[in-house]
Design a protein around this motif. Sequence first.
Motif, PDB file in Angstrom:
ATOM      1  N   ALA A 128       0.832  -1.205   0.000  1.00  0.00           N
ATOM      2  CA  ALA A 128       0.000   0.000   0.000  1.00  0.00           C
ATOM      3  C   ALA A 128       0.868   1.256   0.000  1.00  0.00           C
ATOM      4  O   ALA A 128       0.551   2.245  -0.673  1.00  0.00           O
ATOM      5  N   SER A 129       1.965   1.222   0.739  1.00  0.00           N
ATOM      6  CA  SER A 129       2.895   2.353   0.767  1.00  0.00           C
ATOM      7  C   SER A 129       3.502   2.600  -0.609  1.00  0.00           C
ATOM      8  O   SER A 129       3.628   3.746  -1.045  1.00  0.00           O
ATOM      9  N   VAL A 130       3.889   1.527  -1.299  1.00  0.00           N
ATOM     10  CA  VAL A 130       4.455   1.655  -2.652  1.00  0.00           C
ATOM     11  C   VAL A 130       3.434   2.292  -3.588  1.00  0.00           C
ATOM     12  O   VAL A 130       3.753   3.226  -4.332  1.00  0.00           O
ATOM     13  N   VAL A 131       2.217   1.807  -3.543  1.00  0.00           N
ATOM     14  CA  VAL A 131       1.160   2.347  -4.406  1.00  0.00           C
ATOM     15  C   VAL A 131       0.939   3.822  -4.107  1.00  0.00           C
ATOM     16  O   VAL A 131       0.831   4.658  -5.013  1.00  0.00           O
ATOM     17  N   LEU A 147      -2.491  11.363 -15.097  1.00  0.00           N
ATOM     18  CA  LEU A 147      -3.572  11.211 -14.114  1.00  0.00           C
ATOM     19  C   LEU A 147      -4.740  10.423 -14.686  1.00  0.00           C
ATOM     20  O   LEU A 147      -5.313   9.560 -14.010  1.00  0.00           O
ATOM     21  N   ILE A 148      -5.101  10.703 -15.930  1.00  0.00           N
ATOM     22  CA  ILE A 148      -6.213   9.992 -16.574  1.00  0.00           C
ATOM     23  C   ILE A 148      -5.852   8.517 -16.743  1.00  0.00           C
ATOM     24  O   ILE A 148      -6.661   7.632 -16.436  1.00  0.00           O
ATOM     25  N   ILE A 149      -4.641   8.244 -17.214  1.00  0.00           N
ATOM     26  CA  ILE A 149      -4.216   6.848 -17.404  1.00  0.00           C
ATOM     27  C   ILE A 149      -4.208   6.103 -16.070  1.00  0.00           C
ATOM     28  O   ILE A 149      -4.696   4.976 -15.975  1.00  0.00           O
ATOM     29  N   MET A 150      -3.692   6.727 -15.022  1.00  0.00           N
ATOM     30  CA  MET A 150      -3.648   6.083 -13.712  1.00  0.00           C
ATOM     31  C   MET A 150      -5.072   5.787 -13.218  1.00  0.00           C
ATOM     32  O   MET A 150      -5.359   4.680 -12.765  1.00  0.00           O
ATOM     33  N   THR A 151      -5.962   6.754 -13.325  1.00  0.00           N
ATOM     34  CA  THR A 151      -7.330   6.586 -12.844  1.00  0.00           C
ATOM     35  C   THR A 151      -8.081   5.522 -13.633  1.00  0.00           C
ATOM     36  O   THR A 151      -8.721   4.635 -13.050  1.00  0.00           O
ATOM     37  N   VAL A 152      -7.994   5.601 -14.945  1.00  0.00           N
ATOM     38  CA  VAL A 152      -8.704   4.628 -15.789  1.00  0.00           C
ATOM     39  C   VAL A 152      -8.131   3.221 -15.576  1.00  0.00           C
ATOM     40  O   VAL A 152      -8.890   2.249 -15.506  1.00  0.00           O
ATOM     41  N   SER A 153      -6.822   3.107 -15.456  1.00  0.00           N
ATOM     42  CA  SER A 153      -6.198   1.800 -15.224  1.00  0.00           C
ATOM     43  C   SER A 153      -6.700   1.186 -13.925  1.00  0.00           C
ATOM     44  O   SER A 153      -7.024  -0.003 -13.865  1.00  0.00           O
ATOM     45  N   PHE A 154      -6.772   1.997 -12.885  1.00  0.00           N
ATOM     46  CA  PHE A 154      -7.279   1.506 -11.604  1.00  0.00           C
ATOM     47  C   PHE A 154      -8.723   1.052 -11.731  1.00  0.00           C
ATOM     48  O   PHE A 154      -9.093  -0.031 -11.267  1.00  0.00           O
ATOM     49  N   PHE A 159     -12.607  -2.523 -10.798  1.00  0.00           N
ATOM     50  CA  PHE A 159     -14.057  -2.658 -10.876  1.00  0.00           C
ATOM     51  C   PHE A 159     -14.523  -3.585 -11.997  1.00  0.00           C
ATOM     52  O   PHE A 159     -15.570  -4.210 -11.884  1.00  0.00           O
ATOM     53  N   PHE A 160     -13.784  -3.648 -13.089  1.00  0.00           N
ATOM     54  CA  PHE A 160     -14.223  -4.452 -14.237  1.00  0.00           C
ATOM     55  C   PHE A 160     -13.389  -5.712 -14.429  1.00  0.00           C
ATOM     56  O   PHE A 160     -13.577  -6.433 -15.405  1.00  0.00           O
ATOM     57  N   ASN A 161     -12.461  -5.966 -13.526  1.00  0.00           N
ATOM     58  CA  ASN A 161     -11.622  -7.167 -13.549  1.00  0.00           C
ATOM     59  C   ASN A 161     -10.934  -7.416 -14.888  1.00  0.00           C
ATOM     60  O   ASN A 161     -10.807  -8.544 -15.340  1.00  0.00           O
ATOM     61  N   VAL A 162     -10.480  -6.348 -15.543  1.00  0.00           N
ATOM     62  CA  VAL A 162      -9.732  -6.483 -16.791  1.00  0.00           C
ATOM     63  C   VAL A 162      -8.328  -6.971 -16.436  1.00  0.00           C
ATOM     64  O   VAL A 162      -7.719  -6.489 -15.472  1.00  0.00           O
ATOM     65  N   VAL A 164      -4.540  -7.374 -16.081  1.00  0.00           N
ATOM     66  CA  VAL A 164      -3.502  -6.348 -15.982  1.00  0.00           C
ATOM     67  C   VAL A 164      -2.619  -6.329 -17.232  1.00  0.00           C
ATOM     68  O   VAL A 164      -2.132  -5.273 -17.637  1.00  0.00           O
ATOM     69  N   VAL A 165      -2.428  -7.477 -17.845  1.00  0.00           N
ATOM     70  CA  VAL A 165      -1.603  -7.536 -19.060  1.00  0.00           C
ATOM     71  C   VAL A 165      -2.200  -6.640 -20.147  1.00  0.00           C
ATOM     72  O   VAL A 165      -1.474  -5.901 -20.822  1.00  0.00           O
ATOM     73  N   TYR A 166      -3.520  -6.675 -20.296  1.00  0.00           N
ATOM     74  CA  TYR A 166      -4.166  -5.825 -21.298  1.00  0.00           C
ATOM     75  C   TYR A 166      -4.001  -4.344 -20.956  1.00  0.00           C
ATOM     76  O   TYR A 166      -3.770  -3.516 -21.836  1.00  0.00           O
ATOM     77  N   VAL A 167      -4.107  -4.024 -19.685  1.00  0.00           N
ATOM     78  CA  VAL A 167      -3.932  -2.637 -19.250  1.00  0.00           C
ATOM     79  C   VAL A 167      -2.511  -2.168 -19.555  1.00  0.00           C
ATOM     80  O   VAL A 167      -2.295  -1.064 -20.064  1.00  0.00           O
ATOM     81  N   ILE A 168      -1.518  -3.019 -19.264  1.00  0.00           N
ATOM     82  CA  ILE A 168      -0.123  -2.667 -19.534  1.00  0.00           C
ATOM     83  C   ILE A 168       0.095  -2.465 -21.030  1.00  0.00           C
ATOM     84  O   ILE A 168       0.735  -1.489 -21.448  1.00  0.00           O
ATOM     85  N   LEU A 169      -0.454  -3.365 -21.846  1.00  0.00           N
ATOM     86  CA  LEU A 169      -0.294  -3.238 -23.303  1.00  0.00           C
ATOM     87  C   LEU A 169      -0.929  -1.953 -23.834  1.00  0.00           C
ATOM     88  O   LEU A 169      -0.348  -1.259 -24.677  1.00  0.00           O
ATOM     89  N   VAL A 170      -2.107  -1.617 -23.337  1.00  0.00           N
ATOM     90  CA  VAL A 170      -2.761  -0.372 -23.760  1.00  0.00           C
ATOM     91  C   VAL A 170      -1.945   0.834 -23.303  1.00  0.00           C
ATOM     92  O   VAL A 170      -1.760   1.797 -24.068  1.00  0.00           O
ATOM     93  N   CYS A 171      -1.424   0.793 -22.088  1.00  0.00           N
ATOM     94  CA  CYS A 171      -0.595   1.903 -21.584  1.00  0.00           C
ATOM     95  C   CYS A 171       0.687   2.053 -22.399  1.00  0.00           C
ATOM     96  O   CYS A 171       1.125   3.173 -22.674  1.00  0.00           O
TER      97      CYS A 171
END
Length: 188
Positions: A128-131, A147-154, A159-162, A164-171
Amino acid sequence: MNIEKYKLRKLFLSTLYLSAFTFGGGYVIVTLMRKKFVSEYHWIDEDEMLDLIAIAQSAPGAIAVNGAIVVGYKLAGMLGVLVSVIATIIPPFVIISAISVCYNAFRTNLLVSLMLEGMQAGVGAVIASVVFEMGSGIVKEKNPFSLIIMTVSFIVTYFFNVNVVYVILVCIALGLIKTFVQKGSEMI
């Protein structure tokens, strides 16, 4: 040459120490690496450390080893990689070897069981400290894109259980597009 040996020795001892006394996985060692190499030694600046952590997280494999690779390379090239990886691998190798020999005794020991449960709570707090530290660094930059990328990624992962690999690839794709657009506008 003496300064190089000193730096390599300090890199070895630092990564050995961090690896030996870090429980809870790579995300715990990341914050300790940041404290050691950014805050204590001032060998790497804060923004560059965030970039190195992003590279370490994106690469396949254990984040502790990936972190040692990118930090070692940044500080001392290929020799730094070798030194930091060896130092990072030694403690888990020794500990796991010892535990595997005594596995049956550890498996049924109530004290060891309770100790490991207590360590889980501590590990959660460190993660939690790292985050919080990484997220606050992005917020302090006040870069709307980040900020938008961080918020949308979270939101999409929590909430939608996407995956993480897909999130990293999109980022990665968004970062590449942003870089190409910025480079293109600088050329004009």
